[in-house]
Motif scaffolding. Structure first.
Motif, PDB file in Angstrom:
ATOM      1  N   VAL A  50     -89.574  51.064  83.962  1.00  0.00           N
ATOM      2  CA  VAL A  50     -88.305  51.780  84.170  1.00  0.00           C
ATOM      3  C   VAL A  50     -87.090  50.862  84.143  1.00  0.00           C
ATOM      4  N   VAL A  51     -87.178  49.733  84.825  1.00  0.00           N
ATOM      5  CA  VAL A  51     -85.986  48.921  85.061  1.00  0.00           C
ATOM      6  C   VAL A  51     -85.367  48.332  83.785  1.00  0.00           C
ATOM      7  N   PRO A  52     -86.143  47.674  82.879  1.00  0.00           N
ATOM      8  CA  PRO A  52     -85.489  47.108  81.695  1.00  0.00           C
ATOM      9  C   PRO A  52     -84.759  48.146  80.821  1.00  0.00           C
ATOM     10  N   PRO A  53     -85.388  49.291  80.491  1.00  0.00           N
ATOM     11  CA  PRO A  53     -84.630  50.285  79.715  1.00  0.00           C
ATOM     12  C   PRO A  53     -83.418  50.811  80.479  1.00  0.00           C
ATOM     13  N   SER A  54     -83.548  50.957  81.783  1.00  0.00           N
ATOM     14  CA  SER A  54     -82.415  51.434  82.584  1.00  0.00           C
ATOM     15  C   SER A  54     -81.299  50.401  82.616  1.00  0.00           C
ATOM     16  N   PHE A  55     -81.676  49.122  82.576  1.00  0.00           N
ATOM     17  CA  PHE A  55     -80.664  48.064  82.535  1.00  0.00           C
ATOM     18  C   PHE A  55     -79.898  48.112  81.209  1.00  0.00           C
ATOM     19  N   LEU A  56     -80.607  48.406  80.114  1.00  0.00           N
ATOM     20  CA  LEU A  56     -79.928  48.571  78.826  1.00  0.00           C
ATOM     21  C   LEU A  56     -78.966  49.758  78.864  1.00  0.00           C
ATOM     22  N   PHE A  57     -79.376  50.821  79.540  1.00  0.00           N
ATOM     23  CA  PHE A  57     -78.494  51.975  79.737  1.00  0.00           C
ATOM     24  C   PHE A  57     -77.231  51.543  80.466  1.00  0.00           C
ATOM     25  N   HIS A  58     -77.405  50.710  81.468  1.00  0.00           N
ATOM     26  CA  HIS A  58     -76.281  50.191  82.245  1.00  0.00           C
ATOM     27  C   HIS A  58     -75.383  49.314  81.373  1.00  0.00           C
ATOM     28  N   LEU A  59     -75.990  48.395  80.603  1.00  0.00           N
ATOM     29  CA  LEU A  59     -75.214  47.478  79.765  1.00  0.00           C
ATOM     30  C   LEU A  59     -74.486  48.206  78.631  1.00  0.00           C
ATOM     31  N   SER A  60     -75.092  49.290  78.135  1.00  0.00           N
ATOM     32  CA  SER A  60     -74.479  50.032  77.018  1.00  0.00           C
ATOM     33  C   SER A  60     -73.431  51.023  77.499  1.00  0.00           C
ATOM     34  N   ASP A  61     -73.214  51.044  78.813  1.00  0.00           N
ATOM     35  CA  ASP A  61     -72.246  51.974  79.405  1.00  0.00           C
ATOM     36  C   ASP A  61     -72.610  53.420  79.100  1.00  0.00           C
ATOM     37  N   GLY A  62     -73.925  53.689  79.122  1.00  0.00           N
ATOM     38  CA  GLY A  62     -74.402  55.062  78.968  1.00  0.00           C
ATOM     39  C   GLY A  62     -74.729  55.480  77.547  1.00  0.00           C
ATOM     40  N   ASP A  63     -74.517  54.603  76.571  1.00  0.00           N
ATOM     41  CA  ASP A  63     -74.789  54.981  75.171  1.00  0.00           C
ATOM     42  C   ASP A  63     -76.281  55.005  74.860  1.00  0.00           C
ATOM     43  N   TYR A  64     -77.046  54.190  75.565  1.00  0.00           N
ATOM     44  CA  TYR A  64     -78.493  54.091  75.316  1.00  0.00           C
ATOM     45  C   TYR A  64     -79.233  54.978  76.301  1.00  0.00           C
ATOM     46  N   ASP A  65     -80.030  55.909  75.780  1.00  0.00           N
ATOM     47  CA  ASP A  65     -80.848  56.770  76.634  1.00  0.00           C
ATOM     48  C   ASP A  65     -82.186  56.081  76.867  1.00  0.00           C
ATOM     49  N   PRO A  66     -82.476  55.653  78.106  1.00  0.00           N
ATOM     50  CA  PRO A  66     -83.689  54.877  78.356  1.00  0.00           C
ATOM     51  C   PRO A  66     -84.960  55.723  78.463  1.00  0.00           C
ATOM     52  N   ARG A  67     -84.820  57.034  78.619  1.00  0.00           N
ATOM     53  CA  ARG A  67     -85.968  57.861  78.988  1.00  0.00           C
ATOM     54  C   ARG A  67     -87.070  57.932  77.935  1.00  0.00           C
ATOM     55  N   PRO A  68     -86.765  58.032  76.623  1.00  0.00           N
ATOM     56  CA  PRO A  68     -87.871  58.018  75.643  1.00  0.00           C
ATOM     57  C   PRO A  68     -88.692  56.731  75.687  1.00  0.00           C
ATOM     58  N   GLN A  69     -87.991  55.587  75.840  1.00  0.00           N
ATOM     59  CA  GLN A  69     -88.707  54.315  75.921  1.00  0.00           C
ATOM     60  C   GLN A  69     -89.555  54.248  77.190  1.00  0.00           C
ATOM     61  N   ILE A  70     -89.044  54.778  78.276  1.00  0.00           N
ATOM     62  CA  ILE A  70     -89.790  54.768  79.535  1.00  0.00           C
ATOM     63  C   ILE A  70     -91.061  55.599  79.407  1.00  0.00           C
ATOM     64  N   ARG A  71     -90.987  56.730  78.716  1.00  0.00           N
ATOM     65  CA  ARG A  71     -92.193  57.549  78.516  1.00  0.00           C
ATOM     66  C   ARG A  71     -93.237  56.777  77.716  1.00  0.00           C
ATOM     67  N   ARG A  72     -92.788  56.037  76.702  1.00  0.00           N
ATOM     68  CA  ARG A  72     -93.737  55.224  75.917  1.00  0.00           C
ATOM     69  C   ARG A  72     -94.297  54.089  76.772  1.00  0.00           C
TER      70      ARG A  72
END
Length: 199
Positions: free
Chosen positions: A159-181
């Motif tokens: 969860v944390v690395p994709p969510s961190f990318l979401f944070h760094l992208s200012d919301g442009d990156y949706d982390p949830r599909p990657q988290i499911r994988r």
């Protein structure tokens, strides 16, 4: 509105402000977001430090609520852990102020009491997840050759690395599909293969 409801509303407003900037969390800004005057806010929180305490309690309540719901919606410990991770991902997506808060020097800086408070919340959350992992080991669903705490860190790692990318992208990156994988890989890593083969 009763006192507890008003306190939670104020903390929610502060969390919304945190999504923009931690420095935006001031008594004046929070009061304005709640459409009340600062003097009314002071009846519930005496200062900004207490607002941060309210934020800590709000985050804790949301994490524990997720754990409770995950346990109600699933039956097996492994399914509960995966559900918990998905709920955690949804929480971070819905409230981008949470990662901003956790990585802010307002939390990790010199204010040791504030830092210890948030650390206690995360420790409680990890212990809750570890107890679920331990149940999975007791039933034979999860491998017993790894520590429950390590199972939890692997779970958070989905969860944390994709969510961190979401944070760094200012919301442009949706982390949830990657988290499911990621969770598919997590399940493959921690599931007791002997049980799988027998069934």
């Amino acid at each position: 509105m009763d006192r507890n409801t008003r306190r939670e509303q104020i903390a929610e407003a502060a969390l919304e402000l945190a999504a923009k900037s931690i420095s935006a969390i001031t008594v004046e800004n929070v009061a304005k977001a709640c459409k009340i005057v600062p003097s009314a806010l002071y009846r519930h929180y005496r200062n900004k430090d207490e607002i941060f305490e309210g934020l800590r309690d709000l985050v804790r309540n949301k994490l524990i609520a997720n754990a409770t719901l995950a346990a109600k919606e699933e039956t097996s410990p492994l399914a509960i852990l995966k559900n918990l991770a998905l709920r955690h991902a949804d929480l971070l997506y819905k409230y981008p102020g949470i990662p901003r808060l956790m990585f802010s020097d307002k939390i990790t800086g010199k204010n040791s009491l504030r830092r210890k408070g948030f650390l206690a919340v995360m420790t409680e959350y990890r212990k809750t997840a570890a107890s679920i992992a331990k149940k999975g080991q007791n039933t034979g669903e999860i491998r017993s050759d790894i520590e429950p705490d390590d199972v939890v860190f692997m779970l958070l790692g989905t969860v944390v690395p994709p969510s961190f990318l979401f944070h760094l992208s200012d919301g442009d990156y949706d982390p949830r599909p990657q988290i499911r994988r990621n969770l598919l890989l997590f399940e493959d890593a921690v599931k007791n293969r002997n049980i799988s083969e027998e069934s």
